[in-house]
Motif scaffolding. Structure first.
Motif, PDB file in Angstrom:
ATOM      1  N   CYS A  90      94.115  52.503   6.123  1.00  0.00           N
ATOM      2  CA  CYS A  90      93.004  53.046   5.355  1.00  0.00           C
ATOM      3  C   CYS A  90      93.479  53.324   3.932  1.00  0.00           C
ATOM      4  O   CYS A  90      94.675  53.391   3.646  1.00  0.00           O
ATOM      5  N   MET A  91      92.516  53.522   3.019  1.00  0.00           N
ATOM      6  CA  MET A  91      92.804  53.843   1.620  1.00  0.00           C
ATOM      7  C   MET A  91      91.778  54.872   1.176  1.00  0.00           C
ATOM      8  O   MET A  91      90.575  54.725   1.417  1.00  0.00           O
ATOM      9  N   LYS A  92      92.231  55.933   0.531  1.00  0.00           N
ATOM     10  CA  LYS A  92      91.348  56.989   0.047  1.00  0.00           C
ATOM     11  C   LYS A  92      91.145  56.839  -1.453  1.00  0.00           C
ATOM     12  O   LYS A  92      92.106  56.697  -2.213  1.00  0.00           O
ATOM     13  N   SER A 141      88.772  61.951  -5.849  1.00  0.00           N
ATOM     14  CA  SER A 141      89.409  63.226  -5.571  1.00  0.00           C
ATOM     15  C   SER A 141      88.437  64.398  -5.502  1.00  0.00           C
ATOM     16  O   SER A 141      88.841  65.502  -5.167  1.00  0.00           O
ATOM     17  N   ASP A 144      83.186  66.659  -1.478  1.00  0.00           N
ATOM     18  CA  ASP A 144      81.913  66.047  -1.099  1.00  0.00           C
ATOM     19  C   ASP A 144      80.784  67.019  -1.404  1.00  0.00           C
ATOM     20  O   ASP A 144      80.672  68.090  -0.795  1.00  0.00           O
ATOM     21  N   HIS A 181      78.280  55.381   1.235  1.00  0.00           N
ATOM     22  CA  HIS A 181      79.647  55.235   0.730  1.00  0.00           C
ATOM     23  C   HIS A 181      79.648  54.739  -0.710  1.00  0.00           C
ATOM     24  O   HIS A 181      80.485  55.179  -1.535  1.00  0.00           O
ATOM     25  N   LYS A 207      85.722  61.346  -2.786  1.00  0.00           N
ATOM     26  CA  LYS A 207      86.768  60.711  -1.971  1.00  0.00           C
ATOM     27  C   LYS A 207      86.150  59.745  -0.964  1.00  0.00           C
ATOM     28  O   LYS A 207      85.257  60.114  -0.205  1.00  0.00           O
ATOM     29  N   LEU A 208      86.624  58.506  -0.980  1.00  0.00           N
ATOM     30  CA  LEU A 208      86.119  57.459  -0.094  1.00  0.00           C
ATOM     31  C   LEU A 208      87.286  56.840   0.658  1.00  0.00           C
ATOM     32  O   LEU A 208      88.295  56.474   0.054  1.00  0.00           O
ATOM     33  N   GLU A 209      87.152  56.725   1.931  1.00  0.00           N
ATOM     34  CA  GLU A 209      88.216  56.172   2.773  1.00  0.00           C
ATOM     35  C   GLU A 209      87.849  54.747   3.191  1.00  0.00           C
ATOM     36  O   GLU A 209      86.849  54.527   3.890  1.00  0.00           O
ATOM     37  N   LEU A 210      88.675  53.792   2.763  1.00  0.00           N
ATOM     38  CA  LEU A 210      88.475  52.393   3.163  1.00  0.00           C
ATOM     39  C   LEU A 210      89.199  52.126   4.473  1.00  0.00           C
ATOM     40  O   LEU A 210      90.381  52.464   4.620  1.00  0.00           O
ATOM     41  N   THR A 211      88.501  51.511   5.417  1.00  0.00           N
ATOM     42  CA  THR A 211      89.085  51.146   6.709  1.00  0.00           C
ATOM     43  C   THR A 211      88.654  49.731   7.069  1.00  0.00           C
ATOM     44  O   THR A 211      87.785  49.137   6.414  1.00  0.00           O
TER      45      THR A 211
END
Length: 633
Positions: free
Chosen positions: A3-5, A8, A11, A84, A93-97
């Motif tokens: 994953c990638m965040k 910063s 939310d 997203h 903050k967005l988490e790529l999966t």
């Protein structure tokens, strides 16, 4: 999962019913509707990242609306993906999966979120994450490919689907133990000897090595169109045919309930969900799957089990698959028919006419495919048979196995009253004569058929019985046939003739066997017999005759000893007290001699008695002559 965040900020989104609100800062000045969800947002964060949003906002502003309302009905991934995208535009903050990267990649392309509208935009970030993280890992590539099903046109346009398929195909062709994927059971830390390390201490355990079929279960979660494309790419990459066939068999067993009769209904439904996206499987879907499996399965002998092929054929008949599919399955089975069992051949007849209980026509077509393949491989020429074993081409062994299998099948279907004589006879005659070392199995099948069809005309009975070669029947079969009232008279006469011939051969052979007969060689007449029935009987008869001959020789030796003893006594008593002593000797030895000779052959006993009587008479005459001489003197 990798994953990638991104971003910063905390939310600041809040959901109220069917609407999302940005709670920090100024009130919203734009409403974006995606499906049934309304997003109350601000214009600037959106138009500064998306070319499409910039255009739509400009068009709405020209209309003079106080509060801009925009609709995005075709965004890939729907409301969840746009949520997203919105967070990314606001710097949240967005988490790529692997589960969302394909949706975000397609949505960013759809909204034109390129570098032109900001450095490090969503299109660039998702493309980088896809190439450098997802496609390098088996599990992530598989998960990303599964998400392509929902947005397939968009994923195809960006070449995402093909890249995921290529990644999986390449990894499936490679030994996973070399790289530690798809996963390692005990982690990466190992001692030089291969044992697992924990905190620098060897535990003595060893990591489990993956088999070559480790990927079967994973790829079976793909939908049928994607799975079909994956197998085709694997084949083009040179993956082994037996592995591809094994994966196809695994996939078919998972999604076709008919291949596993003991599978429960709940288990079947859950297994079918990946293919049908949660819906109950229909017959049409199963039919399409079966025909695709037939197309993908290599036409090569021994790649899958014969039982599996029979299961496919039986299911194809139930689902009424096209004729090409049925013919291909019959041909595949015919190529390896010697591996089948009697249970496999007993396929019910699914026709509405219900002409016969079992599908005899299908079995005959399968047999014809086998015989055609046997001729191609050079196994059609008969070879010599010696000591009950086939001598010559080893390809003759499968056809003898198939002949025995067909004879057993004929015996099973013979009681069917609807089975017509021509169909029964055609299947029995299809097996070449040289394929049957013995005709006992064929005789048994015909006998059952005659018993189940007592109304057959005499001509039909004779025509069926002509299939039997009486010279290839064992002694037991001959004995049974000679007393079988169901057989035509002409056949019974032939059986009696060859039975007598076999008996004479067996009796003659027992005089030629050596004293150390151990049953290693078989007596045969006509064509070679087998170790099943005729040989065992001949050996038993030979042993009985040998024992009888041995006992007869022993009794003859005893008689010879008795005679020799008698002659010795006669010579001793010769000239002294001939009459009285001879009487005592006769009484003494006569009874014993008689008792011994009772168990011997009558001819030998009578000869010995006659010889003794002549000797006794001669001695009496000699005694009288001496008395007369002494008195005259």
């Amino acid at each position: 999962m990798a994953c990638m965040k991104l971003g910063s900020k905390s939310d600041a989104f809040q959901k109220q019913g069917q609407a999302w609100f940005w709670t920090a800062g100024l009130p919203s000045d734009i409403i974006v509707k995606v499906e049934e969800i309304s997003f109350h947002l601000h214009k600037f964060p959106l138009l500064s990242r998306s070319g499409v949003m910039e255009r739509l906002i400009a068009e709405a502003s020209e209309e003079g609306d106080k509060k801009c309302v925009i609709s995005l009905p075709d965004i890939p991934g729907g409301a969840k993906t746009f949520e997203h995208v919105t967070k990314f535009c606001y710097g949240v903050k967005l988490e790529l999966t692997a589960s969302n990267v394909v949706y975000l990649r397609c949505a960013s392309e759809h909204l034109k979120m390129t570098e032109e509208y900001g450095e490090g935009n969503l299109s660039t970030l998702t493309e980088t994450f896809l190439n450098q993280v997802v496609l390098r890992n088996w599990k992530d590539s598989l998960k990303a490919l599964q998400t392509c099903d929902d947005i397939l046109p968009h994923a195809e346009e960006l070449n995402v689907t093909k890249r995921c398929l290529e990644s999986l195909a390449t990894k499936a062709c490679t030994d996973p133990n070399l790289f530690g994927w798809p996963m390692m059971e005990h982690g990466p830390m190992q001692s030089p000897g291969g044992s697992v390390m924990w905190n620098g201490i060897s535990t003595g355990a060893r990591p489990k090595h993956s088999n070559s079929d480790w990927w079967y279960e994973d790829v079976s979660t793909l939908s049928l169109p994607l799975y079909k494309r994956l197998i085709s790419i694997m084949e083009s990459h040179g993956n082994r045919q037996e592995l591809l066939a094994g994966s196809l068999a695994y996939y078919a067993k998972k999604f076709l309930p008919g291949l596993n009769r003991r599978q429960g209904a709940n288990e079947t439904t859950s297994c079918l969900m990946p293919m049908t996206l949660g819906a109950s499987p229909s017959e049409e879907e199963q039919k399409v799957l079966l025909e695709v499996i037939d197309q993908l399965l290599p036409m090569q002998k021994g790649l899958v089990s014969t039982k599996f092929l029979f299961g496919l054929l039986r299911t194809a008949m139930i689902l009424k698959s096209n004729r090409t599919c049925l013919a291909n399955l019959e041909k595949r089975i015919g190529m390896q028919l010697e591996q089948a069992t009697l249970e496999d051949l007993l396929m019910p007849s699914f026709s509405h006419s219900m002409e016969t209980l079992y599908n005899v026509d299908c079995v005959q077509r399968i047999l014809e495919h086998f015989l055609a393949m046997d001729q191609i491989t050079g196994g059609s020429s008969p070879c010599s048979i010696e000591d009950g074993q086939l001598i010559g081409s080893p390809s003759l062994t499968p056809i003898t196995t198939v002949a025995k299998l067909i004879d057993g099948y004929l015996a099973e279907v013979a009681p069917d009253v609807n089975l017509k004589p021509p169909k029964f006879q055609a299947l029995a005659a299809a097996v070449p004569e040289y394929a049957r070392p013995l005709d006992d199995g064929l005789y048994r099948a015909i006998d059952i058929y005659l018993k189940s069809h007592p109304w057959l005309a005499e001509s039909d009975r004779e025509q069926l019985c002509r299939l039997i070669d009486c010279q290839k029947l064992s002694l037991e079969a001959c004995t049974h046939a000679a007393q079988n009232e169901r057989l035509p008279l002409r056949i019974i006469v032939q059986v009696l003739f060859f039975e007598q011939l076999q008996l004479r051969t067996s009796i003659a052979g027992c005089f030629l066997v050596s004293d150390n007969l151990d049953g290693s060689r078989q007596l045969r007449s006509g064509f070679a017999g087998s170790a099943d029935g005729g040989w065992a009987t001949a050996v038993r008869e030979n042993q009985v005759l040998k024992v009888g001959m041995d006992s007869m020789r022993m009794r003859v030796c005893e008689l010879e000893k008795e005679c020799s003893s008698m002659r010795h006594e006669i010579e001793k008593l010769g000239r002294t007290k001939v009459s009285s002593t001879w009487g005592n000797v006769s009484k003494k030895f006569g009874f014993k001699m008689k008792s011994q000779m009772c168990s011997a052959q009558e001819g030998s006993v009578s000869k010995q008695n006659n010889g003794s009587a002549k000797i006794e008479k001669a001695k009496d005459r000699h005694g009288k002559h001496k008395k007369n001489s002494s008195s005259n003197g």
